[in-house]
Design a protein around this motif. Structure first.
Motif, PDB file in Angstrom:
ATOM      1  N   GLU A 276     100.678  -2.225  37.956  1.00 13.82           N
ATOM      2  CA  GLU A 276     100.835  -2.789  39.161  1.00 13.82           C
ATOM      3  C   GLU A 276     100.409  -2.312  40.531  1.00 13.82           C
ATOM      4  O   GLU A 276     100.731  -2.984  41.476  1.00 13.82           O
ATOM      5  N   ASN A 277     100.064  -1.024  40.324  1.00 14.47           N
ATOM      6  CA  ASN A 277      99.525  -0.339  41.524  1.00 14.47           C
ATOM      7  C   ASN A 277      97.884  -0.586  41.851  1.00 14.47           C
ATOM      8  O   ASN A 277      97.494  -0.082  42.732  1.00 14.47           O
ATOM      9  N   GLY A 278      97.426  -1.604  40.793  1.00 13.10           N
ATOM     10  CA  GLY A 278      95.860  -1.636  41.209  1.00 13.10           C
ATOM     11  C   GLY A 278      95.726  -3.087  41.260  1.00 13.10           C
ATOM     12  O   GLY A 278      94.541  -3.517  41.218  1.00 13.10           O
ATOM     13  N   CYS A 279      96.593  -3.883  42.185  1.00 12.97           N
ATOM     14  CA  CYS A 279      96.216  -5.352  42.214  1.00 12.97           C
ATOM     15  C   CYS A 279      95.665  -5.554  43.641  1.00 12.97           C
ATOM     16  O   CYS A 279      95.136  -6.615  43.808  1.00 12.97           O
ATOM     17  N   ASP A 280      95.252  -4.549  44.507  1.00 12.21           N
ATOM     18  CA  ASP A 280      94.505  -4.588  45.815  1.00 12.21           C
ATOM     19  C   ASP A 280      93.003  -4.857  45.310  1.00 12.21           C
ATOM     20  O   ASP A 280      92.457  -5.806  45.799  1.00 12.21           O
ATOM     21  N   VAL A 281      92.575  -4.460  44.189  1.00  8.59           N
ATOM     22  CA  VAL A 281      91.502  -4.208  43.555  1.00  8.59           C
ATOM     23  C   VAL A 281      91.277  -5.718  42.861  1.00  8.59           C
ATOM     24  O   VAL A 281      90.126  -6.416  42.985  1.00  8.59           O
ATOM     25  N   VAL A 282      92.498  -6.294  42.278  1.00  5.34           N
ATOM     26  CA  VAL A 282      92.284  -7.363  41.807  1.00  5.34           C
ATOM     27  C   VAL A 282      92.024  -8.465  42.773  1.00  5.34           C
ATOM     28  O   VAL A 282      91.477  -9.477  42.556  1.00  5.34           O
ATOM     29  N   ALA A 283      93.049  -8.652  43.717  1.00  3.07           N
ATOM     30  CA  ALA A 283      92.964  -9.350  44.665  1.00  3.07           C
ATOM     31  C   ALA A 283      91.720  -9.536  45.604  1.00  3.07           C
ATOM     32  O   ALA A 283      90.980 -10.556  45.769  1.00  3.07           O
ATOM     33  N   ASP A 284      91.122  -8.327  45.693  1.00  7.40           N
ATOM     34  CA  ASP A 284      89.808  -8.288  46.457  1.00  7.40           C
ATOM     35  C   ASP A 284      88.855  -9.054  45.517  1.00  7.40           C
ATOM     36  O   ASP A 284      87.971  -9.771  46.064  1.00  7.40           O
ATOM     37  N   ALA A 285      88.461  -8.740  44.321  1.00  7.77           N
ATOM     38  CA  ALA A 285      87.840  -9.526  43.422  1.00  7.77           C
ATOM     39  C   ALA A 285      87.916 -10.946  43.381  1.00  7.77           C
ATOM     40  O   ALA A 285      86.877 -11.604  43.534  1.00  7.77           O
ATOM     41  N   MET A 286      89.271 -11.270  43.489  1.00  6.18           N
ATOM     42  CA  MET A 286      89.476 -12.831  43.202  1.00  6.18           C
ATOM     43  C   MET A 286      88.854 -13.545  44.933  1.00  6.18           C
ATOM     44  O   MET A 286      88.187 -14.643  44.397  1.00  6.18           O
ATOM     45  N   ILE A 287      89.228 -12.936  45.804  1.00 11.01           N
ATOM     46  CA  ILE A 287      88.663 -13.719  47.056  1.00 11.01           C
ATOM     47  C   ILE A 287      87.346 -13.492  47.161  1.00 11.01           C
ATOM     48  O   ILE A 287      86.430 -14.184  47.789  1.00 11.01           O
ATOM     49  N   THR A 288      86.435 -12.213  46.754  1.00  6.21           N
ATOM     50  CA  THR A 288      85.331 -12.258  46.813  1.00  6.21           C
ATOM     51  C   THR A 288      84.083 -13.370  45.982  1.00  6.21           C
ATOM     52  O   THR A 288      83.445 -14.016  46.504  1.00  6.21           O
ATOM     53  N   GLN A 289      84.928 -13.561  44.868  1.00  7.80           N
ATOM     54  CA  GLN A 289      84.316 -14.594  43.780  1.00  7.80           C
ATOM     55  C   GLN A 289      84.764 -15.935  44.532  1.00  7.80           C
ATOM     56  O   GLN A 289      84.153 -17.177  44.038  1.00  7.80           O
TER      57      GLN A 289
END
Length: 405
Positions: A276-289
C-alpha cells in the motif's frame, strides 16, 4: 404486569426512520422527518404481551451514526459464504443478559491483520468501549502487519492466554485457517471482522462475521467519479492485487457500476499493487502510459495518498480521485478539495457489533452468520458530520481548518 426493561447495546447505524439532528447533507439524501411522539391515555394503555425494546443508546461521548449509502441503510454486500446481511442495529442484549455477562469474568483477545491505520484504531475503540460495558477484560491485542506468518504466531500467543472470545480479521484466508481452527478447537469463541478463513462455516467453526458494506462503498466511489465527469471520460483503477474478500467486493461493485450506469466512461488502465505504500510509483506509471486519464479510483485511503502524491509531483492536479475509508489524511484532502470523496466504513460501530456478538456466543444465544454496517457517502459538503458519524468524535482542528470555500 410490570414490563421488563430492555437495553439495546449501542445504535450502530441509525435507521432512516429515526430522527437525526445536525446531519450533514449529501447528494440526493433521504429527507429527514420529525417523528411525532404520542402517548396513549393511562386507562387505554394495553398490557404489554412481551418484553419491549427501548431505543438504543450510545456512550455519552459518542454521536449516533447516520445510516448511509447515499441516504439508505440497505446493505448491498453479501457475506464471505454468500450470506444475506443482518443490519447491525438489530443486535441487542437485555438487562438480564448484560448482567449475566458482567458476572462471568470473561476475557477477550483481538488479532488484527494490520493495526497501523485509522480504521483499525476506530474499530479497536468500539471493541474496547463495548467490552468494558460488558465487564469483559481484553487480555491481548496483536498486529500482524499484513504477514500471515506473524498472525499465526500471534494466534499461538493468544491461545496461551486462554481467552473466552477472539475477535479477528485473517491476514490470509487460506494460510491462517489451520491456526484459527486450533483456536476454535481450544474452546475460544471466534467473531471475525470482514473475512473468514477458508473452509469455515458460521455456527460450526466461528460465531459470526461483521463487515462494512464494501460492495455499497464501491458503488459510492463509482458514482462520485461518474457524476463528476458527467458520465463521459477516461479513468484508471489502482487496485489491491491480492485475493481478499472485502477489497474484491469493492472492486467488483466499482467496475459493475461503471459498466452499467456510466457506459460512456472508459477504463483505460487498471494496475495492481501489493504494498500500500508503493502506490505513488503505480500512479506515476499509469499517467505516464495514459496521459489522457481524467480520474482514478484507488482501493482505499492510504494507497490513495500515494497516488495523490504522484499526481502532484507530475503536475496533474486535474485528475479526479475517489477511494474508500475515511482516514484522517484523506479527510483533510477532501476538505481542501483535492479528493472528490469516498465511501466510508463505520469501524467504531463494527467493533461494537463484534463485541455484542461475542456476548451472544458466551450466552449461547443464536447469532446471525453475517452482520453489516451501512456504507456512507462522504464528500466535502458533509465531511464534518460524516467524520463524527464514522469515529464518534468531532473532526480534529486540522480537518476543520482545512475546509475551504
Amino acid at each position: 404486569m410490570k414490563a421488563k426493561k430492555w437495553l439495546s447495546i449501542l445504535c450502530i447505524a441509525t435507521m432512516t426512520s429515526v430522527l437525526l439532528s445536525g446531519c450533514g447533507k449529501e447528494p440526493a439524501p433521504a429527507e429527514s422527518q420529525d417523528v411525532a411522539q404520542t402517548e396513549a391515555p393511562a386507562e387505554e394503555a394495553p398490557e404489554p404481551a412481551a418484553e419491549e425494546e427501548t431505543p438504543a443508546e450510545a456512550p455519552a461521548e459518542s454521536a449516533p451514526a447516520e445510516a448511509a449509502d447515499n441516504g439508505s441503510s440497505e446493505i448491498k454486500s453479501t457475506g464471505p459464504n454468500g450470506e444475506t446481511a443482518l443490519l447491525a442495529t438489530e443486535l441487542s442484549l437485555t438487562d438480564e443478559e448484560i448482567a449475566q455477562i458482567q458476572a462471568g469474568n470473561y476475557t477477550a483477545a483481538i488479532s488484527f491483520h494490520y493495526g497501523g491505520n485509522d480504521w483499525s484504531s476506530a474499530q479497536q475503540k468500539g471493541l474496547e468501549d463495548t467490552f468494558k460495558k460488558l465487564g469483559i477484560e481484553i487480555v491481548a491485542v496483536t498486529d500482524a502487519n499484513f504477514s500471515p506468518e506473524t498472525q499465526v504466531s500471534d494466534l499461538e500467543t493468544i491461545m496461551a492466554k486462554q481467552p473466552d472470545v477472539l475477535v479477528s480479521i485473517p491476514t490470509d484466508a487460506t494460510s491462517t485457517a489451520n491456526a484459527y481452527q486450533r483456536v476454535a478447537d481450544s474452546g475460544t469463541k471466534i467473531v471475525f471482522m470482514d473475512n473468514v478463513p477458508s473452509g469455515f462455516t458460521a455456527g460450526e467453526n466461528y460465531v459470526s462475521c461483521v463487515s462494512a458494506d464494501n460492495y455499497g462503498n464501491g458503488l459510492i466511489a463509482a458514482d462520485l467519479i461518474g457524476e463528476a465527469l458527467g458520465g463521459k471520460g477516461k479513468i484508471g483503477i489502482i487496485f489491491y492485487d491480492v485475493d481478499f474478500f472485502v477489497t474484491n467486493q469493492r472492486l467488483e461493485a466499482f467496475e459493475k457500476q461503471m459498466a452499467e450506469k456510466y457506459p460512456e466512461i472508459e477504463v483505460v488502465s487498471k494496475m495492481g499493487f501489493q504494498d500500500e505504500n508503493g502506490c505513488d510509483v503505480v500512479a506515476d506509471a499509469m499517467i505516464t502510459q495514459n496521459p489522457d486519464i481524467e480520474a482514478m479510483f484507488v482501493h482505499w485511503d492510504i494507497p490513495c495518498e500515494g497516488a495523490l502524491s504522484a499526481l502532484r509531483a507530475a503536475g496533474r492536479d486535474d485528475i479526479l480521485l475517489s477511494t474508500i475509508d475515511l482516514g484522517n489524511n484523506i479527510a483533510k484532502e477532501i476538505a481542501e478539495g483535492n479528493v472528490l470523496g469516498l465511501g466510508a466504513q463505520l469501524p467504531y460501530d463494527q467493533g461494537v457489533a463484534e463485541a455484542t456478538l461475542a456476548a451472544y456466543a458466551l450466552l449461547g444465544k443464536e447469532a446471525p452468520a453475517y452482520v453489516a454496517v451501512p456504507a456512507k457517502r462522504v464528500e466535502k459538503s458533509n465531511l464534518l458530520q460524516a467524520y463524527q458519524d464514522v469515529y464518534h468524535t468531532e473532526a480534529p482542528d486540522t480537518i476543520k481548518n482545512a475546509m475551504t470555500d
